[in-house]
Design a protein around this motif. Sequence first.
Motif, short mmCIF file in Angstrom:
data_model
loop_
_atom_site.label_atom_id
_atom_site.label_comp_id
_atom_site.label_asym_id
_atom_site.label_seq_id
_atom_site.Cartn_x
_atom_site.Cartn_y
_atom_site.Cartn_z
N UNK A 247 0.83 -1.20 0.00
CA UNK A 247 0.00 0.00 0.00
C UNK A 247 0.87 1.26 0.00
N UNK A 248 1.97 1.23 0.74
CA UNK A 248 2.90 2.35 0.75
C UNK A 248 3.52 2.55 -0.63
N UNK A 249 3.80 1.44 -1.33
CA UNK A 249 4.43 1.53 -2.65
C UNK A 249 3.53 2.25 -3.64
N UNK A 250 2.21 2.17 -3.44
CA UNK A 250 1.29 2.92 -4.30
C UNK A 250 1.62 4.41 -4.24
N UNK A 251 1.80 4.94 -3.01
CA UNK A 251 2.12 6.35 -2.85
C UNK A 251 3.52 6.69 -3.34
N UNK A 252 4.48 5.79 -3.07
CA UNK A 252 5.85 6.04 -3.52
C UNK A 252 5.92 6.11 -5.04
N UNK A 253 5.23 5.20 -5.71
CA UNK A 253 5.25 5.20 -7.18
C UNK A 253 4.54 6.43 -7.74
N UNK A 254 3.47 6.85 -7.08
CA UNK A 254 2.76 8.06 -7.51
C UNK A 254 3.67 9.28 -7.46
N UNK A 255 4.51 9.35 -6.42
CA UNK A 255 5.41 10.48 -6.23
C UNK A 255 6.72 10.33 -7.00
N UNK A 256 6.98 9.13 -7.51
CA UNK A 256 8.26 8.88 -8.15
C UNK A 256 9.39 8.73 -7.16
N UNK A 257 9.06 8.35 -5.91
CA UNK A 257 10.08 8.15 -4.88
C UNK A 257 10.67 6.75 -4.96
N UNK A 258 11.81 6.56 -4.30
CA UNK A 258 12.46 5.25 -4.31
C UNK A 258 11.56 4.21 -3.65
N UNK A 259 11.54 3.02 -4.23
CA UNK A 259 10.75 1.92 -3.68
C UNK A 259 11.60 0.67 -3.64
N UNK A 260 11.16 -0.30 -2.87
CA UNK A 260 11.89 -1.55 -2.70
C UNK A 260 11.18 -2.65 -3.49
#
Length: 508
Positions: free
Chosen positions: A220-233
């Motif tokens: 669920x956190x990765x949804x927000x990270x991808x929306x922002x273009x932030x680093x994800x694991x």
Amino acid sequence: MYCREDLKESFPMLLGLLSFFVQTVFFVVVAYFALYVLLELRILFISRRVERCKLTELTEAVQPSLRVGDDYKPSVSVLLPVHNESFVVERLIDAACRLRYPADLLEILVLDDSSDDTSRLARARVEQYAARGVNIRHVCRNDRQGYKAGNLAHGIHQASGEFFAIFDADFVPPPDFLLKTIPYFRDPQLGFLQTGIGYENKNKSFLTRFQAMEMGHQQYVTVGLSEEGDMASLSGSSCVWRKSCVEVLGGWNTSMVTEDVDLGYRAQFGEWKYAYLRDVVSMSLLPESVSAFRVQRERWGRGLIHSGFKHVRQMLHQRMPLMKRLHAISMMFSSVLLASIYVLVLLSLPLNYLVDFDNATMQWVLLAFFGLVAVWGLDNAFGARKGARLDEKPGALRTLWGIYLYIAMFLPMAWYYFAGGIRALLGVHGEFNRTPKGMDERRARMPRINMILLAGELFTFVYSMLAILAAVQKGNYFLIPLNFTVCVGFGMVLFWSWRGIRGNEQAT
């Protein structure tokens, strides 16, 4: 006489220095935890906003440059790395052969590192499908050097596809997986794509529900990270990689036990784009025994902490806005934060003797810490339930009790990550212990680290009991909630271990 007097004078000074050190460590961990909670709240808010959009709007918001088209059909190699997976290998091959894609553009490679009956089962299944005209091969190598990373590195040299779709042995992708993911690679800068993961046995026990929620929270956190273009694991399974991206990055690092996270970091530092499709879901299995769970999490902690420190210098030299850098630090060192929570547990006993709890500063810091834990527990559980797709809606009291037990389970995890971090510092980077799942757990032999972690659980439970007694004796009641929760969390895993020794290890 002079030495004795000198010692008397220096003793209060030593106690003062020790007290200062202990308090400083405590304050640093609390400050780091506060930053992590605030950043996570921000991302969860973004995730919630994105999830409210319709699926078409979500697709355009996450990757506006991508347009799904039926005419884009590059060649794809499906890679299935397996090692002693006799319980699930046949269904894995069946699922891979059900993937819908033009037959002349698809190949399936079963990358078999097994030393048991898995090889015979896999070979027979491959021959059945090959006889039906499926482009599938059974690939073995002479040694198991580099474990899974080495297996993948060997496998891509046998593969001819422009893209690699990777599934671990316990995964079952949906038949339309490639049709829904490959069109996103119309963008030439898209290096890899991660999809959602569901868990078939998430309702088997409290332990499996906890795992499904904890990893659902990450999704669920990765949804927000991808929306922002932030680093994800990257999770490393149910994902697709562009071949040219893997080749430019030098492939998987065989010295890492979290080779997927390492490759994902390198891709993002190399300014490759990534996409995350939570609505494309492959089903998987969770460890059902506490032994398999603790061994898996120690390995994850060791690998994630190793990856974080390995890439921190490159991350700090990378040009990025302050908010993106803060999220990168938060994500890369979340495992270090979890391990540091165990440091707080170890400090809880000496804090009773070295710190004045009547001090207003200490009281406010402790209140802030417990307030942050409450906020984090509530927002984490919210994201976890959304990410794990839990439909059950219990009453208010049951929900709060469930959240409390959910928080308590992170304390044994903190011990596993702490042990993994210590082993990483000692240079134990490449040791890979396979995680058995399902019925395979009943016959699997656990590695030595399992008993070490179990001994640490028993020590921590007794240690926290002593810390509670010391707090009562000293009248320092501020740390009792922490130590009591430690006893609850470690008590659960010790109870499950006891049931396992008696031959009934289901964590109810």
